[in-house]
Design a protein around this motif. Structure first.
Motif, PDB file in Angstrom:
ATOM      1  N   LEU A   1      -0.628 -44.395  23.170  1.00 54.78           N
ATOM      2  CA  LEU A   1      -0.157 -42.698  24.179  1.00 54.78           C
ATOM      3  C   LEU A   1       0.272 -41.584  23.386  1.00 54.78           C
ATOM      4  CD1 LEU A   1       1.517 -45.313  27.216  1.00 54.78           C
ATOM      5  CD2 LEU A   1      -0.767 -43.914  26.878  1.00 54.78           C
ATOM      6  N   SER A   2       0.872 -42.306  21.907  1.00 54.51           N
ATOM      7  CA  SER A   2       1.571 -40.731  20.991  1.00 54.51           C
ATOM      8  C   SER A   2       0.562 -39.960  20.854  1.00 54.51           C
ATOM      9  CB  SER A   2       2.249 -41.704  20.083  1.00 54.51           C
ATOM     10  OG  SER A   2       3.812 -42.164  20.782  1.00 54.51           O
ATOM     11  N   TRP A   3      -0.455 -40.505  20.670  1.00 54.87           N
ATOM     12  CA  TRP A   3      -1.795 -39.647  19.679  1.00 54.87           C
ATOM     13  C   TRP A   3      -2.061 -38.991  20.673  1.00 54.87           C
ATOM     14  CZ3 TRP A   3      -1.659 -38.952  14.485  1.00 54.87           C
ATOM     15  CH2 TRP A   3      -1.772 -40.160  13.877  1.00 54.87           C
ATOM     16  N   GLY A   4      -2.422 -39.952  22.464  1.00 58.84           N
ATOM     17  CA  GLY A   4      -2.918 -39.010  23.170  1.00 58.84           C
ATOM     18  C   GLY A   4      -2.616 -37.762  23.331  1.00 58.84           C
ATOM     19  N   LEU A   5      -1.110 -38.381  23.526  1.00 58.37           N
ATOM     20  CA  LEU A   5      -0.253 -36.772  23.848  1.00 58.37           C
ATOM     21  C   LEU A   5       0.236 -35.792  23.473  1.00 58.37           C
ATOM     22  CD1 LEU A   5       3.132 -37.293  25.464  1.00 58.37           C
ATOM     23  CD2 LEU A   5       2.694 -35.090  23.867  1.00 58.37           C
ATOM     24  N   ILE A   6      -0.604 -36.092  21.798  1.00 58.55           N
ATOM     25  CA  ILE A   6      -0.321 -34.785  20.609  1.00 58.55           C
ATOM     26  C   ILE A   6      -1.932 -34.364  20.865  1.00 58.55           C
ATOM     27  CG2 ILE A   6      -0.898 -35.083  18.045  1.00 58.55           C
ATOM     28  CD1 ILE A   6       1.894 -35.196  18.092  1.00 58.55           C
ATOM     29  N   ALA A   7      -2.710 -35.094  21.313  1.00 59.54           N
ATOM     30  CA  ALA A   7      -4.109 -35.106  21.465  1.00 59.54           C
ATOM     31  C   ALA A   7      -3.943 -33.777  23.018  1.00 59.54           C
ATOM     32  CB  ALA A   7      -5.290 -35.962  21.825  1.00 59.54           C
TER      33      ALA A   7
ATOM     34  N   PHE B   1     -12.926 -31.788  15.203  1.00 63.67           N
ATOM     35  CA  PHE B   1     -11.735 -31.850  15.213  1.00 63.67           C
ATOM     36  C   PHE B   1     -11.150 -31.250  16.087  1.00 63.67           C
ATOM     37  CE2 PHE B   1     -11.704 -31.764  10.544  1.00 63.67           C
ATOM     38  CZ  PHE B   1     -10.821 -33.021  11.007  1.00 63.67           C
ATOM     39  N   GLY B   2     -11.700 -30.372  16.954  1.00 65.64           N
ATOM     40  CA  GLY B   2     -11.330 -29.777  18.396  1.00 65.64           C
ATOM     41  C   GLY B   2     -12.284 -30.635  19.858  1.00 65.64           C
ATOM     42  N   LEU B   3     -13.500 -31.357  19.338  1.00 68.21           N
ATOM     43  CA  LEU B   3     -13.710 -32.820  20.469  1.00 68.21           C
ATOM     44  C   LEU B   3     -13.180 -33.378  20.158  1.00 68.21           C
ATOM     45  CD1 LEU B   3     -17.633 -31.508  19.362  1.00 68.21           C
ATOM     46  CD2 LEU B   3     -16.708 -31.340  21.861  1.00 68.21           C
ATOM     47  N   ILE B   4     -12.817 -34.106  18.725  1.00 67.76           N
ATOM     48  CA  ILE B   4     -11.452 -35.359  18.640  1.00 67.76           C
ATOM     49  C   ILE B   4     -10.827 -35.113  19.496  1.00 67.76           C
ATOM     50  CG2 ILE B   4     -10.410 -36.853  16.944  1.00 67.76           C
ATOM     51  CD1 ILE B   4     -12.594 -36.113  14.983  1.00 67.76           C
ATOM     52  N   SER B   5      -9.939 -33.838  19.475  1.00 66.74           N
ATOM     53  CA  SER B   5      -8.755 -34.387  19.949  1.00 66.74           C
ATOM     54  C   SER B   5      -9.055 -34.142  21.833  1.00 66.74           C
ATOM     55  CB  SER B   5      -8.012 -32.809  19.560  1.00 66.74           C
ATOM     56  OG  SER B   5      -7.659 -32.442  18.678  1.00 66.74           O
ATOM     57  N   LEU B   6     -10.491 -33.296  22.272  1.00 71.07           N
ATOM     58  CA  LEU B   6     -10.841 -33.878  23.754  1.00 71.07           C
ATOM     59  C   LEU B   6     -10.706 -35.505  23.638  1.00 71.07           C
ATOM     60  CD1 LEU B   6     -11.501 -31.703  26.280  1.00 71.07           C
ATOM     61  CD2 LEU B   6     -13.557 -31.292  25.471  1.00 71.07           C
ATOM     62  N   VAL B   7     -11.835 -35.673  22.978  1.00 68.94           N
ATOM     63  CA  VAL B   7     -12.286 -37.603  22.756  1.00 68.94           C
ATOM     64  C   VAL B   7     -10.466 -38.232  23.808  1.00 68.94           C
ATOM     65  CG1 VAL B   7     -12.518 -39.310  22.647  1.00 68.94           C
ATOM     66  CG2 VAL B   7     -14.574 -37.415  22.893  1.00 68.94           C
ATOM     67  N   TYR B   8      -9.800 -37.825  22.931  1.00 72.10           N
ATOM     68  CA  TYR B   8      -8.526 -38.200  22.519  1.00 72.10           C
ATOM     69  C   TYR B   8      -7.605 -37.773  24.304  1.00 72.10           C
ATOM     70  CZ  TYR B   8      -8.138 -40.894  18.169  1.00 72.10           C
ATOM     71  OH  TYR B   8      -8.307 -41.529  17.209  1.00 72.10           O
TER      72      TYR B   8
ATOM     73  N   SER C   1      -2.126 -31.942  23.759  1.00 67.91           N
ATOM     74  CA  SER C   1      -1.047 -31.009  23.398  1.00 67.91           C
ATOM     75  C   SER C   1      -1.966 -29.702  22.411  1.00 67.91           C
ATOM     76  CB  SER C   1       0.028 -31.789  23.013  1.00 67.91           C
ATOM     77  OG  SER C   1       1.022 -31.373  23.571  1.00 67.91           O
ATOM     78  N   ALA C   2      -2.311 -30.207  21.835  1.00 64.76           N
ATOM     79  CA  ALA C   2      -3.101 -29.021  21.389  1.00 64.76           C
ATOM     80  C   ALA C   2      -4.836 -28.466  21.937  1.00 64.76           C
ATOM     81  CB  ALA C   2      -4.378 -30.429  20.026  1.00 64.76           C
ATOM     82  N   VAL C   3      -5.026 -29.519  23.169  1.00 67.43           N
ATOM     83  CA  VAL C   3      -5.944 -29.661  23.835  1.00 67.43           C
ATOM     84  C   VAL C   3      -5.492 -27.908  25.025  1.00 67.43           C
ATOM     85  CG1 VAL C   3      -7.810 -29.744  25.660  1.00 67.43           C
ATOM     86  CG2 VAL C   3      -8.150 -31.268  24.321  1.00 67.43           C
TER      87      VAL C   3
ATOM     88  N   ILE D   1      -4.360 -33.810  14.352  1.00 72.88           N
ATOM     89  CA  ILE D   1      -3.616 -34.727  14.030  1.00 72.88           C
ATOM     90  C   ILE D   1      -4.710 -35.672  14.506  1.00 72.88           C
ATOM     91  CG2 ILE D   1      -1.334 -35.467  14.842  1.00 72.88           C
ATOM     92  CD1 ILE D   1      -1.088 -33.470  11.839  1.00 72.88           C
ATOM     93  N   PRO D   2      -5.350 -35.719  15.659  1.00 75.07           N
ATOM     94  CA  PRO D   2      -6.013 -37.382  16.358  1.00 75.07           C
ATOM     95  C   PRO D   2      -7.057 -36.621  15.745  1.00 75.07           C
ATOM     96  CG  PRO D   2      -5.680 -35.742  17.668  1.00 75.07           C
ATOM     97  CD  PRO D   2      -5.143 -34.657  16.724  1.00 75.07           C
ATOM     98  N   GLY D   3      -7.716 -36.133  14.330  1.00 70.79           N
ATOM     99  CA  GLY D   3      -8.672 -36.309  13.866  1.00 70.79           C
ATOM    100  C   GLY D   3      -8.084 -36.904  12.133  1.00 70.79           C
ATOM    101  N   ILE D   4      -6.834 -36.963  12.527  1.00 66.43           N
ATOM    102  CA  ILE D   4      -7.092 -38.023  11.368  1.00 66.43           C
ATOM    103  C   ILE D   4      -6.324 -39.672  11.914  1.00 66.43           C
ATOM    104  CG2 ILE D   4      -4.282 -37.958  10.149  1.00 66.43           C
ATOM    105  CD1 ILE D   4      -5.570 -36.185   9.216  1.00 66.43           C
TER     106      ILE D   4
END
Length: 612
Positions: free
Chosen positions: A349-355, A321-328, A357-359, A388-391
């Motif tokens: 863009l909303s999903w990308g902003l969440i990603a 899920f960390g790699l998914i967030s990094l890609v997003y 923040s997570a990273v 969340i990006p993984g969801i």
């Protein structure tokens, strides 16, 4: 009225009521339902966290540092660790200290209320992320998937189940964010709420103070809640500006102009907080920074990468899920597909902003060298956000026409259940391992965290006993000062420098165990404490007592104190003594401590031990 007539006709005609099957789908995913489920799971797993620790509600020793400052501030003594001393910022969350201070004004036992607040923060964190996910899932994509209404409800519930499983099945997150009484729970909430508010605000074309009011609140809270909140707030503003500029009809507007309200809030908040620190404490950042963070940045990053590696090894799903967030996150900064309409671009863009923040929220622990505490404390605030990006990817997978087969629901539900089960199985430690250990390895795993609470409880007992014995006349120096400082009526000297400005700012490179490397022998001799390293002992065994007071070479305490207790100079100036506890302690036992030779007469009745 017409509906009643239809029902009457059906009943009179003898037609049976249509039976609802699983193919008709579950009930709809509504905010009230996932709020209710969040409350249930947060209370249930918060109770598990409390029972797992198996101690009284004292929090860990560092939480007692917050409570010590809160007690002094609520007594109008100022933001000080010792009454009468100069102000020092020996804590990492100004917001959490202020909350503790308010509670200390109204109750002598703020700990249960703080535990309840932490449960509430977890509820808000999970519920707000659930709400964001359900709101932002693409209705257009769902309409093109070919799934019927019941099938789409199954998909959305599966997304919610994954979030619930990810958060509540993690003992690391639940223990650190609730029963420790630390600032992890409120930091996780601010991170989640702020990220969601900024992500939802990307589509606002004409921002006003009214439309951006939650961005103002989120920015202020981020700056106050943790030092790294400043970095996160900058990233929030930058990502919001980039997103709004891309969605703007005109290219003439700058990033600063389309996101000026949170920018102004950020600048003003940082200026005010920094000015207050400089005027009140004399330094721009908390004293903990000087006591914990080494100037060797290469060493910090190397240790931080090791901290990240250890976390990933015990929580392997964070890698995926960390790699998914990094890609997003990377895709957020890339050009958005021009074929998408404005609504779809805003969603992306909303999903990308969440990603992002997570990273970004996982970067500070790596840069500062990690942490010494068990269960990866510093990564826990980002834990709910990382999934969340993984969801979003899971939803795309389940609504893809390529995935829709003859029996799509069975595949979706099976995938969800297997994934959630793997969250439980793949992590170390698991809930059952630390709640009911079956072997020595599992017992040691539980002990690693339980000892932090025991240190706090024993520190409180020692402080109460010393207050009774010497009335606060003697200064006490120790490695663990949270519980001790909360109950002792005299001066407590923090040998690790967190609450000791002279120790933290003494020249020299921090060398030793993480967060326990600031000790300087020359500062110790300058401060010349009366009592050193008091210990709570259960058994009156002289050999055992001396083993606790005189640490072996290269032990944790010996390295933290640079071997000073075993030095000839120390042994010539201090004498070990011991006495039984009174009714002030939670447990029967003995207090053992090194006493400066010229202070022995003040501890009349204590047993003097021989150093062999």
């Amino acid at each position: 009225m017409s509906k009643q007539k239809i029902d009457v006709r059906r009943i009179k005609s003898g037609q049976p009521k249509p039976k609802k099957t699983w193919k008709d789908g579950p009930i709809a995913v509504t905010p009230n339902r996932f709020w209710a489920i969040s409350v249930f799971f947060a209370i249930a797993f918060g109770s598990m966290a409390y029972n797992t620790v198996g101690t009284q509600m004292t929090g860990i020793d560092d939480a007692n540092i917050f409570l010590t400052y809160a007690k002094n501030l609520s007594s109008f003594e100022g933001i000080v660790f010792n009454v009468g001393d100069e102000p020092v910022e020996g804590f990492t969350s100004m917001l959490w200290m202020l909350i503790c201070s308010v509670l200390s004004l109204v109750t002598d036992r703020p700990e249960p209320v703080l535990f309840g607040l932490n449960i509430l923060f977890v509820i808000i964190t999970v519920a707000i992320l659930q709400w964001f996910v359900q709101e932002q899932l693409s209705a257009k994509r769902e309409s093109e998937s070919g799934l019927d209404r019941g099938g789409l409800r199954y998909v959305r519930w599966c997304c919610s189940v994954i979030i619930f499983g990810w958060v509540f099945f993690s003992p690391k997150f639940m223990i650190w964010s609730t029963i420790t009484l630390m600032d992890i729970g409120i930091w996780a909430m601010v991170l989640a709420v702020g990220s969601v508010c900024f992500a939802r605000a990307v589509a606002v074309s004409a921002p006003t103070i009214q439309s951006d009011k939650m961005l103002i609140v989120s920015t202020i809270l981020a700056v106050l809640v943790r030092p790294e909140g400043f970095l996160v707030a900058i990233v929030w503003w930058l990502c919001l500006g980039i997103a709004r500029k891309r969605l703007a009809s005109s290219d003439s507007e700058s990033i600063a102009s389309v996101a000026k309200i949170p920018l102004i809030t950020l600048v003003v908040s940082v200026v005010i907080l920094t000015a207050f620190r400089l005027i009140y404490f004399g330094h721009p950042v908390p004293n903990t920074f000087y006591a914990k963070v080494s100037g060797d940045w290469f060493g910090n990053i190397w240790n931080g990468l090791g901290y990240l590696r250890d976390f990933a090894m015990t929580q392997p799903w964070v890698i995926a899920f960390g790699l998914i967030s990094l890609v997003y996150a990377i895709r957020f900064f890339m050009k958005v597909n021009g074929n998408l309409d404005n609504e779809e671009r805003a969603l992306k863009l909303s999903w990308g902003l969440i990603a992002v923040s997570a990273v970004v929220s996982m970067i500070p622990p790596v840069l500062t060298g990690g942490d010494h505490f068990h269960l990866a404390r510093f990564f826990q605030p980002a834990w709910p956000l990382v999934v969340i990006p993984g969801i979003h990817l899971f939803h795309k997978y389940c609504t893809s026409p390529k995935f829709i087969t003859e029996k799509p629901m069975r595949r979706i539900i099976t995938t969800t259940l297997v994934l959630v089960a793997m969250f439980w199985v793949a992590q170390q430690p698991k809930w059952e391992q630390i709640s009911r250990p079956q072997n020595r390895a599992e017992a040691r795993e539980r002990l690693k965290m339980a000892v932090e609470f025991t240190n706090a409880m024993h520190g409180r007992d020692i402080g109460a006993e010393l207050s009774t014995r010497v009335g606060g006349e003697l200064s006490v120096a120790a490695i663990r000062v949270g519980g001790l400082g909360l109950t002792y009526s005299g001066r407590v000297i923090d040998l690790m420098g967190l609450n000791n400005e002279q120790m933290a700012h003494a020249p020299g490179i921090l060398e030793g165990d993480k967060n326990h490397a600031a000790f300087k022998p020359e500062v110790f001799w300058n401060q010349n404490p009366d009592l050193v390293e008091p210990k709570f002992i259960y058994l009156a065994n002289e050999s055992l007592i001396m083993d606790r007071l005189l640490p072996s070479a290269d032990s944790f305490d010996d390295k933290a104190l640079k071997g000073i207790i075993r030095s000839d100079e120390f042994l010539s100036k201090y004498t070990p003594i011991v006495w039984p506890t009174t009714e002030n302690s939670h447990s029967d036992g003995f207090i053992a401590v090194w006493c400066r030779n010229d202070r022995l007469e003040l501890l009349d009745g204590a047993t003097v031990l021989l150093v062999k």
